[in-house]
Design a protein around this motif. Structure first.
Motif, mmCIF file in Angstrom:
data_model
loop_
_atom_site.group_PDB
_atom_site.id
_atom_site.type_symbol
_atom_site.label_atom_id
_atom_site.label_comp_id
_atom_site.label_asym_id
_atom_site.label_seq_id
_atom_site.Cartn_x
_atom_site.Cartn_y
_atom_site.Cartn_z
ATOM 1 N N ASP A 137 -11.125 4.473 51.114
ATOM 2 C CA ASP A 137 -11.122 4.841 52.543
ATOM 3 C C ASP A 137 -11.815 6.489 53.283
ATOM 4 O O ASP A 137 -12.445 6.027 53.938
ATOM 5 N N TYR A 138 -11.452 7.355 52.307
ATOM 6 C CA TYR A 138 -11.053 8.629 52.431
ATOM 7 C C TYR A 138 -13.084 8.345 52.303
ATOM 8 O O TYR A 138 -13.822 9.379 52.734
ATOM 9 N N PHE A 194 -15.187 7.024 55.049
ATOM 10 C CA PHE A 194 -15.262 7.693 56.014
ATOM 11 C C PHE A 194 -16.043 8.657 55.778
ATOM 12 O O PHE A 194 -17.120 8.722 57.290
ATOM 13 N N ILE A 228 -15.835 6.587 64.026
ATOM 14 C CA ILE A 228 -15.730 6.546 63.236
ATOM 15 C C ILE A 228 -14.354 8.033 63.950
ATOM 16 O O ILE A 228 -12.860 7.460 62.847
ATOM 17 N N ARG A 255 -10.167 6.506 62.744
ATOM 18 C CA ARG A 255 -9.626 7.119 61.554
ATOM 19 C C ARG A 255 -8.551 8.038 61.539
ATOM 20 O O ARG A 255 -6.869 8.064 61.056
#
Lengths: 309, 240
Positions: free
Chosen positions: A94-95, A98, B6, B10
């Motif tokens: 996920d990081y 992102f 985005i 998150r």
């Protein structure tokens, strides 16, 4: 993309962190940024990556100034900050997604890039774990992966190999070398053999000023001065050998390293070499020359000479 | 816009991963539900088919919960150094602030949406004033974005989450209570100024069902100011 740094200055209150430094980094070059703690390495890197503003001077990346935000140069830079900050509560995949999407990778390519980075950085077994569960070395790999995810033309790595095991260090160095063939890489480090293993050029900075700039060989030559040889000559009287060596007309001085083992250190006169004369002397006197080692100035010595004052 | 989304996404995911979202939602629903339905000046005591009681309770609970949502936003990023990571990517200070803001506002929206069963229940009991209810929710939303912007600003000036929480609450306190009290104690132009600054009076006027451009301007201008100050506080790193 090349980087040109012109008369860069940054002060923090009364302290001058970076003092009027200028240098270039060409495409396809790996530049090693060396210096003691607090020399201004990280500050310079932060200015290159656009995290902190430039006080005086300018930085041009690919001919465009970083001071103009409309150039959007950040897309072309991959940055691994000092201490490798990460979101510890995010899973690795996920990081990376992102970070990739923030750098503008479109949704079609992002999975491919993430898979590539996980392969390159050896994160396959850890990819579903949360970053907080990883050991320091693996976190460092995640940091490198996020810096490279968008395939940037410029890589700025602040101490990239801290916390890695020896095998991984070798892999990462090789990776940096490979990347450096087509990209522009700036890396800072305290580990001097690392610079020799990875960098095309070394820049030593001390108290905000550049004190040395060149390839490892040229720096060594500059610092070395006269030729120094370590000799072991057997089958002869130590004092006699010492005396004969001193009489050679290219020799400046001779000293014992260990008298009982006939070990000497010979320093030649400036820009002269005594190797042939020593050999001929031994042949003439029927001494056995068992060791002749040119003493190279180590990078550590150059570093110490330039930065301790 | 893409970048803002985005970051907001998150942020929201982090809330739900770290239980903060569930705790906030649970406390908000528990607190406002308890006082709306069970205790004190509740709906049954008032005996009217409207959600006035809920709106007034919710405004108080949001006043406390929003700083708790926003406190970690930038303070933590600053503390762990991830702020450097974010701002050296293709993200501007403004996009970061707006992303963080949007993320928290979305969490508040989820909390407000979770109170829809209240609306359904009341409309079954009696004849619910739909316009008034919508305006009430609009008022809560406007109040929330205002406090969120203040919270984001408070979080941008420190590395300590507790300091961020207290600062946000302290600034909020002026708008929520102190200006109102001062408005009552002063007469003339000074009293007028304090009355204009008093968030409660704007909130009440909207939740009574009157959407006045003056109130909208009030909420939006504090929001913009808060976000702008947040951006300014981030940009200070360039000049230190």
């Amino acid at each position: 993309m090349d980087i040109q740094i012109e008369k860069l200055t940054k002060t923090y209150g009364p302290q001058t962190a970076v003092n009027d430094i200028s240098f270039d980094v060409k495409t396809g070059e790996v530049l090693g940024f060396l210096g003691p703690n607090g020399a201004g390495k990280s500050t310079t890197m932060k200015m290159i990556t656009g995290y902190i503003g430039i006080e005086k001077g300018d930085i041009h990346i690919g001919g465009k100034s970083v001071t103009n935000p409309s150039n959007d140069l950040k897309k072309h830079i991959g940055y691994l900050p000092e201490n490798n900050p990460l979101y510890l509560d995010m899973p690795v995949m996920d990081y990376l997604e992102f970070c990739g999407s923030l750098q503008g990778i479109d949704t079609l390519n992002i999975d491919k890039r993430i898979r590539e980075m996980i392969g390159v950085c050896g994160l396959n077994r850890e990819k579903h774990k949360k970053i907080g569960e990883l050991s320091k070395g693996y976190r460092q790999r995640v940091g490198l992966a996020q810096a490279m995810i968008h395939d940037p033309e410029i890589l700025v790595l602040d101490e990239p190999t801290t916390g890695l095991d020896p095998n991984q260090i070798i892999e990462i160095r090789k990776l940096i070398r490979d990347l450096g063939k087509e990209k522009t890489v700036i890396l800072s480090t305290h580990i001097l053999p690392e610079v020799e293993a990875t960098c095309d050029r070394i820049l030593i900075i001390n108290k905000g000023k550049i004190v040395a700039n060149g390839t490892p060989e040229t720096l060594r030559k500059q610092a070395q001065g006269n030729e120094v040889l370590k000799l072991r000559i057997e089958d002869g009287d130590a004092d006699l050998i010492l005396k004969s060596l001193k009489e050679l007309n290219t020799v400046q001085s001779v000293e014992y390293v260990q008298q009982n083992q006939n070990l000497f250190e010979v320093q030649s006169l400036a820009e002269q070499t005594s190797k042939r004369h020593i050999f001929n002397l031994c042949v003439q006197k029927k001494w056995v020359l068992t060791e002749l080692t040119p003493m190279e100035t180590k990078l550590e010595d150059i570093f110490r000479n330039l930065t301790v004052n | 816009m893409q970048t803002i989304w985005i970051i907001a996404k998150r942020e929201l995911a982090t809330f739900f991963d770290s239980l903060i979202a569930y705790i906030i939602l649970g406390l908000f629903l528990g607190f406002s539900g308890f006082f709306t339905w069970l205790y004190g000046n509740d709906i049954f005591l008032v005996g009217q088919a409207n959600l006035r009681v809920f709106f007034s309770i919710a405004s108080w609970s949001l006043f406390f919960f929003i700083p708790a949502i926003t406190m970690k936003m930038l303070a933590e990023e600053r503390k762990t150094g991830t702020l450097e990571l974010l701002l050296t990517k293709s993200v501007t200070d403004r996009q970061l602030i707006l992303g963080k803001f949007l993320g928290s506002v979305l969490l508040v929206c989820i909390a407000l949406l979770a109170t829809l069963p209240y609306v359904i229940t009341i409309s079954n009991i009696g004849n619910l004033d739909n316009g008034g209810t919508i305006c009430g929710y609009l008022g809560l939303l406007l109040m929330s974005i205002t406090y969120t912007a203040i919270g984001v600003f408070a979080s941008s000036i420190t590395t300590n989450q507790i300091v961020a929480f207290m600062t946000a609450l302290f600034i909020g306190l002026f708008f929520h209570i102190i200006f109102g009290v001062l408005a009552q104690n002063f007469t003339g132009p000074l009293g007028q100024i304090f009355d204009t600054l008093n968030l409660q009076s704007h909130f009440e006027s909207i939740s009574r069902g009157v959407i006045d451009s003056k109130d909208l301007v009030y909420f939006l201008s504090i929001t913009v100011l808060g976000l702008y100050l947040g951006e300014w506080s981030l940009s200070k790193r360039h000049f230190s």
